[in-house]
Design an enzyme around this catalytic site. Sequence first.
Site, mmCIF file in Angstrom:
data_model
loop_
_atom_site.group_PDB
_atom_site.id
_atom_site.type_symbol
_atom_site.label_atom_id
_atom_site.label_comp_id
_atom_site.label_asym_id
_atom_site.label_seq_id
_atom_site.Cartn_x
_atom_site.Cartn_y
_atom_site.Cartn_z
ATOM 1 N N GLY A 47 0.833 -1.207 0.000
ATOM 2 C CA GLY A 47 0.000 0.000 0.000
ATOM 3 C C GLY A 47 0.864 1.252 0.000
ATOM 4 O O GLY A 47 0.523 2.254 0.625
ATOM 5 N N SER A 50 -0.046 5.477 -1.399
ATOM 6 C CA SER A 50 -0.892 6.524 -0.811
ATOM 7 C C SER A 50 -0.693 6.590 0.702
ATOM 8 O O SER A 50 -0.194 5.638 1.321
ATOM 9 C CB SER A 50 -2.359 6.185 -1.146
ATOM 10 N N GLY A 51 -1.073 7.702 1.274
ATOM 11 C CA GLY A 51 -1.222 7.839 2.718
ATOM 12 C C GLY A 51 -0.023 7.394 3.541
ATOM 13 O O GLY A 51 1.123 7.779 3.303
ATOM 14 N N ASP A 71 1.584 -2.383 -4.469
ATOM 15 C CA ASP A 71 0.222 -1.808 -4.451
ATOM 16 C C ASP A 71 -0.604 -2.479 -5.534
ATOM 17 O O ASP A 71 -0.084 -3.293 -6.303
ATOM 18 C CB ASP A 71 0.249 -0.279 -4.611
ATOM 19 N N ASP A 92 -2.783 -7.535 -6.388
ATOM 20 C CA ASP A 92 -4.062 -7.307 -5.730
ATOM 21 C C ASP A 92 -4.107 -8.153 -4.455
ATOM 22 O O ASP A 92 -4.214 -9.376 -4.520
ATOM 23 C CB ASP A 92 -5.199 -7.696 -6.688
ATOM 24 N N LEU A 93 -4.032 -7.476 -3.320
ATOM 25 C CA LEU A 93 -3.965 -8.196 -2.042
ATOM 26 C C LEU A 93 -5.349 -8.569 -1.503
ATOM 27 O O LEU A 93 -5.472 -8.965 -0.354
ATOM 28 C CB LEU A 93 -3.197 -7.356 -1.013
ATOM 29 N N GLY A 118 -4.589 -1.387 3.185
ATOM 30 C CA GLY A 118 -5.838 -1.609 3.907
ATOM 31 C C GLY A 118 -6.998 -0.918 3.220
ATOM 32 O O GLY A 118 -6.816 0.031 2.455
ATOM 33 N N SER A 158 -5.089 -0.797 13.971
ATOM 34 C CA SER A 158 -5.916 0.402 14.148
ATOM 35 C C SER A 158 -6.436 0.459 15.575
ATOM 36 O O SER A 158 -6.581 -0.577 16.240
ATOM 37 C CB SER A 158 -7.114 0.358 13.201
ATOM 38 N N TYR A 198 -13.936 -4.632 9.670
ATOM 39 C CA TYR A 198 -12.698 -3.847 9.762
ATOM 40 C C TYR A 198 -12.069 -3.993 11.140
ATOM 41 O O TYR A 198 -10.886 -4.331 11.269
ATOM 42 C CB TYR A 198 -12.991 -2.366 9.450
HETATM 43 N N1 LIG Z 1 -6.374 6.762 7.782
HETATM 44 C C1 LIG Z 1 -6.757 6.372 8.998
HETATM 45 O O1 LIG Z 1 -7.466 7.105 9.704
HETATM 46 C C2 LIG Z 1 -6.320 5.027 9.536
HETATM 47 C C3 LIG Z 1 -6.568 4.753 10.883
HETATM 48 C C4 LIG Z 1 -6.177 3.536 11.425
HETATM 49 C C5 LIG Z 1 -5.545 2.605 10.603
HETATM 50 N N2 LIG Z 1 -5.337 2.884 9.286
HETATM 51 C C6 LIG Z 1 -4.682 1.845 8.473
HETATM 52 O O2 LIG Z 1 -3.561 2.381 7.824
HETATM 53 C C7 LIG Z 1 -3.274 1.632 6.651
HETATM 54 C C8 LIG Z 1 -2.992 2.588 5.506
HETATM 55 O O3 LIG Z 1 -4.160 3.334 5.252
HETATM 56 P P1 LIG Z 1 -4.151 4.847 4.741
HETATM 57 O O4 LIG Z 1 -4.950 5.620 5.707
HETATM 58 O O5 LIG Z 1 -2.798 5.287 4.405
HETATM 59 O O6 LIG Z 1 -5.083 4.672 3.445
HETATM 60 P P2 LIG Z 1 -4.844 4.973 1.902
HETATM 61 O O7 LIG Z 1 -6.137 4.666 1.245
HETATM 62 O O8 LIG Z 1 -4.239 6.312 1.717
HETATM 63 O O9 LIG Z 1 -3.769 3.867 1.499
HETATM 64 C C9 LIG Z 1 -4.078 2.515 1.441
HETATM 65 C C10 LIG Z 1 -3.209 1.865 0.370
HETATM 66 O O10 LIG Z 1 -3.538 0.468 0.326
HETATM 67 C C11 LIG Z 1 -3.666 0.086 -1.033
HETATM 68 N N3 LIG Z 1 -4.560 -1.045 -1.213
HETATM 69 C C12 LIG Z 1 -5.886 -1.083 -0.926
HETATM 70 N N4 LIG Z 1 -6.406 -2.240 -1.374
HETATM 71 C C13 LIG Z 1 -5.390 -2.946 -1.912
HETATM 72 C C14 LIG Z 1 -5.324 -4.200 -2.566
HETATM 73 N N5 LIG Z 1 -6.412 -4.961 -2.780
HETATM 74 N N6 LIG Z 1 -4.113 -4.630 -3.008
HETATM 75 C C15 LIG Z 1 -3.001 -3.877 -2.833
HETATM 76 N N7 LIG Z 1 -3.027 -2.655 -2.251
HETATM 77 C C16 LIG Z 1 -4.213 -2.195 -1.809
HETATM 78 C C17 LIG Z 1 -4.255 1.323 -1.704
HETATM 79 O O11 LIG Z 1 -4.108 1.295 -3.128
HETATM 80 C C18 LIG Z 1 -3.480 2.434 -1.022
HETATM 81 O O12 LIG Z 1 -2.275 2.724 -1.690
HETATM 82 C C19 LIG Z 1 -4.477 0.723 6.440
HETATM 83 O O13 LIG Z 1 -4.157 -0.584 6.866
HETATM 84 C C20 LIG Z 1 -5.544 1.327 7.332
HETATM 85 O O14 LIG Z 1 -6.482 0.384 7.779
HETATM 86 C C21 LIG Z 1 -5.689 4.069 8.738
#
Ligand SMILES: NC(=O)c1ccc[n+]([C@@H]2O[C@H](COP(=O)([O-])OP(=O)(O)OC[C@H]3O[C@@H](n4cnc5c(N)ncnc54)[C@H](O)[C@@H]3O)[C@@H](O)[C@H]2O)c1
Length: 308
Positions: A47, A50-51, A71, A92-93, A118, A158, A198
């Site tokens: 992943g 992004s993020g 990703d 694709d995970l 995620g 999380s 989740y």
């Molecule tokens: N943003 C929040 O508030 C938050 C809070 C707690 C935990 N998290 C966790 O942090 C982690 C990162 O999330 P984020 O907030 O950066 O979100 P995000 O959407 O910015 O990034 C998630 C990344 O995962 C990739 N992804 C999703 N499905 C996929 C798949 N099937 N195969 C391969 N890659 C895939 C996406 O393409 C993306 O690049 C996640 O596990 C999320 O559950 C986020």
Amino acid sequence: MAQRAQGRARALPGLPGRPLTAGTPDRLRKGPTAMLDYTGRTAVVTGFASGIGARTASLLVGLGARVIGVDRPGAVAPAELTALLAARIDADLSAPAGPAAVAERVDGPVHLLVNNAGVAATRPWREVLGVDLLAPRDLTRLLAPKFADAAAVVTVASQAGLRWRETAARSRALLAAETWGDAFALAADEPDIQRDCYAIAKEAVIVDALTLAAERTVPGLRANTVSPGTVQTPLLADFRTAMGNEVVEGAAAWAGRHATPDDIAAAIAFLGSDDAAWISGVDLPVDGGYGALVFTMMQSAAAEEAAR
Ligand SMILES: NC(=O)c1ccc[n+]([C@@H]2O[C@H](COP(=O)([O-])OP(=O)(O)OC[C@H]3O[C@@H](n4cnc5c(N)ncnc54)[C@H](O)[C@@H]3O)[C@@H](O)[C@H]2O)c1
């Protein structure tokens, strides 16, 4: 190392509210004896596009790591970030073939696996259980032959998984499912699992890390999780839809802000580094103290209940 990191620091296309920078935050640049030295280390970040994953990948590159980003096919990553990677693997995970393909294509030895990819509960429950639970479970084990002697896995859980101690038996049942089909069959009989997919996936990855640490299933592997509260990333919009704006903003209102991807990336980089060599089987909340507040409120409520 610090000089190299500084040399690489440059602006990348921004995430909401903050420019994404490849390099090491100032607070981590401490000269030749700096902590968090990833020189000569290989890290796999799922992943990464992004993020939190993007920020973690760029931070690890800044700290000297060779980073392999994973990703979904078609996920758009900042070009400047992709250019810093040793390799990008499209997989694709959300299906069992994903982790298998990643494990096959990664060239080791791998010193750090960051299971970060995620999706939120806005997606179908099978996809959530797949990406957030079964893929990290499988990838950690499938990569085992390619791990360096002393390697680490950090999985992004999380604060939604806060109740992992109480629900560990259910987590263990899901983790024990031999195939993804078996896990889905278990969930198909449990409306609770589908509804709370989740949180349940996040509880289970925490229990999985604990189990890996305790049972040493993968010899030499340290296994930890980080548990963010709300983080300013594109996924936050999905959490607003899944949980409601009030829940998402409640924590931020108390803490003063949402976390930034930097807050989480720094914790991941620490747990993955040799500086955390004696830390395994730990879930690290990275939530500005909100989890502590929830705990004390629950304690007070229980004390009041007992006094009645
Ligand atoms: N943003 C929040 O508030 C938050 C809070 C707690 C935990 N998290 C966790 O942090 C982690 C990162 O999330 P984020 O907030 O950066 O979100 P995000 O959407 O910015 O990034 C998630 C990344 O995962 C990739 N992804 C999703 N499905 C996929 C798949 N099937 N195969 C391969 N890659 C895939 C996406 O393409 C993306 O690049 C996640 O596990 C999320 O559950 C986020």
